[in-house]
Design a protein around this motif. Structure first.
Motif, PDB file in Angstrom:
ATOM      1  N   SER A  62       0.826  -1.198   0.000  1.00 20.69           N
ATOM      2  CA  SER A  62       0.000   0.000   0.000  1.00 20.69           C
ATOM      3  C   SER A  62       0.866   1.256   0.000  1.00 20.69           C
ATOM      4  O   SER A  62       2.027   1.226   0.416  1.00 20.69           O
ATOM      5  CB  SER A  62      -0.914   0.018   1.229  1.00 20.69           C
ATOM      6  OG  SER A  62      -1.769  -1.107   1.234  1.00 20.69           O
ATOM      7  N   SER A  81       0.747   6.221   4.408  1.00 23.68           N
ATOM      8  CA  SER A  81       0.018   7.461   4.677  1.00 23.68           C
ATOM      9  C   SER A  81       0.945   8.593   5.097  1.00 23.68           C
ATOM     10  O   SER A  81       0.590   9.767   4.986  1.00 23.68           O
ATOM     11  CB  SER A  81      -1.044   7.233   5.762  1.00 23.68           C
ATOM     12  OG  SER A  81      -0.438   6.775   6.956  1.00 23.68           O
ATOM     13  N   GLU A  90      -9.190   2.449  -9.051  1.00 23.39           N
ATOM     14  CA  GLU A  90      -8.946   1.637  -7.863  1.00 23.39           C
ATOM     15  C   GLU A  90      -7.716   2.121  -7.100  1.00 23.39           C
ATOM     16  O   GLU A  90      -7.709   2.170  -5.864  1.00 23.39           O
ATOM     17  CB  GLU A  90      -8.772   0.170  -8.253  1.00 23.39           C
ATOM     18  CG  GLU A  90      -8.569  -0.761  -7.078  1.00 23.39           C
ATOM     19  CD  GLU A  90      -8.446  -2.211  -7.487  1.00 23.39           C
ATOM     20  OE1 GLU A  90      -8.246  -3.059  -6.600  1.00 23.39           O
ATOM     21  OE2 GLU A  90      -8.539  -2.498  -8.700  1.00 23.39           O
ATOM     22  N   ILE A  91      -6.666   2.492  -7.840  1.00 17.30           N
ATOM     23  CA  ILE A  91      -5.449   2.984  -7.193  1.00 17.30           C
ATOM     24  C   ILE A  91      -5.735   4.259  -6.407  1.00 17.30           C
ATOM     25  O   ILE A  91      -5.305   4.417  -5.254  1.00 17.30           O
ATOM     26  CB  ILE A  91      -4.353   3.227  -8.255  1.00 17.30           C
ATOM     27  CG1 ILE A  91      -3.865   1.892  -8.818  1.00 17.30           C
ATOM     28  CG2 ILE A  91      -3.189   4.018  -7.655  1.00 17.30           C
ATOM     29  CD1 ILE A  91      -2.976   2.033 -10.038  1.00 17.30           C
ATOM     30  N   ASP A 132      -8.668   5.281  -5.256  1.00 14.11           N
ATOM     31  CA  ASP A 132      -9.583   5.011  -4.145  1.00 14.11           C
ATOM     32  C   ASP A 132      -8.872   4.365  -2.959  1.00 14.11           C
ATOM     33  O   ASP A 132      -9.295   4.540  -1.806  1.00 14.11           O
ATOM     34  CB  ASP A 132     -10.731   4.122  -4.618  1.00 14.11           C
ATOM     35  CG  ASP A 132     -11.696   4.856  -5.547  1.00 14.11           C
ATOM     36  OD1 ASP A 132     -11.611   6.098  -5.621  1.00 14.11           O
ATOM     37  OD2 ASP A 132     -12.509   4.179  -6.213  1.00 14.11           O
ATOM     38  N   HIS A 133      -7.812   3.610  -3.230  1.00 13.74           N
ATOM     39  CA  HIS A 133      -7.072   2.947  -2.159  1.00 13.74           C
ATOM     40  C   HIS A 133      -5.901   3.783  -1.645  1.00 13.74           C
ATOM     41  O   HIS A 133      -5.217   3.374  -0.699  1.00 13.74           O
ATOM     42  CB  HIS A 133      -6.550   1.585  -2.630  1.00 13.74           C
ATOM     43  CG  HIS A 133      -7.614   0.528  -2.686  1.00 13.74           C
ATOM     44  ND1 HIS A 133      -8.458   0.380  -3.762  1.00 13.74           N
ATOM     45  CD2 HIS A 133      -7.992  -0.407  -1.781  1.00 13.74           C
ATOM     46  CE1 HIS A 133      -9.293  -0.618  -3.536  1.00 13.74           C
ATOM     47  NE2 HIS A 133      -9.046  -1.110  -2.339  1.00 13.74           N
ATOM     48  N   CYS A 134      -5.682   4.927  -2.244  1.00 13.63           N
ATOM     49  CA  CYS A 134      -4.605   5.810  -1.801  1.00 13.63           C
ATOM     50  C   CYS A 134      -5.073   6.618  -0.592  1.00 13.63           C
ATOM     51  O   CYS A 134      -6.191   7.162  -0.609  1.00 13.63           O
ATOM     52  CB  CYS A 134      -4.213   6.759  -2.939  1.00 13.63           C
ATOM     53  SG  CYS A 134      -2.934   7.966  -2.501  1.00 13.63           S
ATOM     54  N   PRO A 135      -4.273   6.699   0.468  1.00 11.79           N
ATOM     55  CA  PRO A 135      -4.661   7.546   1.600  1.00 11.79           C
ATOM     56  C   PRO A 135      -4.994   8.958   1.110  1.00 11.79           C
ATOM     57  O   PRO A 135      -4.284   9.511   0.247  1.00 11.79           O
ATOM     58  CB  PRO A 135      -3.407   7.549   2.480  1.00 11.79           C
ATOM     59  CG  PRO A 135      -2.718   6.264   2.147  1.00 11.79           C
ATOM     60  CD  PRO A 135      -2.968   6.035   0.688  1.00 11.79           C
ATOM     61  N   GLU A 136      -6.048   9.514   1.630  1.00 11.57           N
ATOM     62  CA  GLU A 136      -6.529  10.800   1.112  1.00 11.57           C
ATOM     63  C   GLU A 136      -5.464  11.892   1.180  1.00 11.57           C
ATOM     64  O   GLU A 136      -5.353  12.721   0.272  1.00 11.57           O
ATOM     65  CB  GLU A 136      -7.784  11.227   1.867  1.00 11.57           C
ATOM     66  CG  GLU A 136      -8.482  12.402   1.226  1.00 11.57           C
ATOM     67  CD  GLU A 136      -9.901  12.584   1.728  1.00 11.57           C
ATOM     68  OE1 GLU A 136     -10.461  13.660   1.461  1.00 11.57           O
ATOM     69  OE2 GLU A 136     -10.436  11.672   2.385  1.00 11.57           O
ATOM     70  N   ARG A 181      -3.059  11.715  -1.901  1.00  6.60           N
ATOM     71  CA  ARG A 181      -3.552  11.747  -3.280  1.00  6.60           C
ATOM     72  C   ARG A 181      -2.946  12.896  -4.079  1.00  6.60           C
ATOM     73  O   ARG A 181      -2.766  12.784  -5.290  1.00  6.60           O
ATOM     74  CB  ARG A 181      -5.084  11.822  -3.294  1.00  6.60           C
ATOM     75  CG  ARG A 181      -5.711  10.541  -2.796  1.00  6.60           C
ATOM     76  CD  ARG A 181      -7.223  10.546  -2.861  1.00  6.60           C
ATOM     77  NE  ARG A 181      -7.763   9.303  -2.308  1.00  6.60           N
ATOM     78  CZ  ARG A 181      -9.052   9.022  -2.207  1.00  6.60           C
ATOM     79  NH1 ARG A 181      -9.956   9.908  -2.635  1.00  6.60           N
ATOM     80  NH2 ARG A 181      -9.440   7.876  -1.685  1.00  6.60           N
TER      81      ARG A 181
END
Length: 255
Positions: free
Chosen positions: A27, A30, A47-48, A50-54, A57
């Motif tokens: 992953s 963060s 998908e990448i 959406d799975h990235c810590p906000e 991004r």
């Protein structure tokens, strides 16, 4: 820098001293603020993200071919770092071929955004040229690359060529007519102005990348932009796409 995607481009960038390739299943951490270069095809991008810590991004760097504007706006990443890669890696692990041509002696690879300087330095360390552009400079350059990937591969498929080099060699006039048509369509739709010599630059680049395979791929990210502009703005391009569809040369259905 972190790299997502271990294909030809990702593996090349991972050779840079400052880069680490994330293994499958790893992953994005963060913590940190380094660039995260996404070297996958277009379809996995959602998908990448959406799975990235906000909070990370903003650090995503997109190097994909195609028209990403609407997608990035929808994901709230319109201002992220983007790059246009004008070099070729024919096989994973082989030396890259820089897109230096008689029309563009300093190359055409370009980047814009928060991590543009770091990305450019990475490419320079690998012996590749890269221009750091403002967002205003980058936008017409992005469309110019889109025109190339929507023109030469399409002509190759329509005319039963194996590569873009063969398409340019045998059907150069048609390629240049379509490139000019698409450039005019972009100007009309987006209100942009291209630097002089767009058609000539793309023709020269095709000589360098002559072995690039002909094929109409990732339609929704590439040729769809021009197809949806309609026959009034893109008559030759759209007719050629329909010709390919009728001949069973496309792996998808036209809208």
């Amino acid at each position: 820098m972190l790299i997502i995607g271990g294909g030809r481009i990702g593996s090349l960038l991972a050779q840079c001293r400052s880069c680490t390739l994330l293994e499958r299943g790893q992953s994005i951490p963060s913590d940190g603020s380094c660039p995260v270069i996404v070297c996958t095809r277009n379809d996995p991008l959602e998908e990448i993200i959406d799975h990235c810590p906000e909070n990370r991004r903003k650090d995503l760097v997109f190097v994909q071919n195609g028209y990403l504007d609407d997608f990035l706006k929808r994901k709230g990443l319109w201002g992220n770092t983007q790059a246009l890669l004008y070099f070729f890696v024919t096989v994973t692990g082989e030396e890259p071929i820089d897109g230096i041509t008689t029309e563009s002696e300093e190359g055409l690879t370009a980047v814009t955004g928060l991590h543009s300087v770091a990305f450019s330095k990475c490419l320079n360390d690998l012996g590749l040229k890269c221009h750091v552009l403002s967002p205003e400079e980058f936008r017409p350059a992005m469309f110019e690359k889109l025109i190339w990937i929507c023109t030469y591969p399409l002509v190759g498929v329509a005319k039963n060529c194996d590569t873009v080099g063969e398409a340019a060699s045998k059907y150069g006039k048609l390629c240049q007519e379509i490139a000019a048509e698409l450039a005019a369509a972009v100007c009309a739709k987006e209100g942009l102005t291209f630097r002089d010599g767009t058609v000539e630059r793309l023709a020269a680049y095709t000589i360098v990348g002559a072995t690039f395979p002909a094929g109409v791929k990732e339609f929704k990210w590439r040729n769809s932009y021009f197809y949806n502009l309609g026959d009034e703005l893109c008559p030759i391009h759209n007719a050629l796409l329909r010709e390919c569809a009728e001949a069973g040369k496309l792996s998808f259905q036209l809208p």
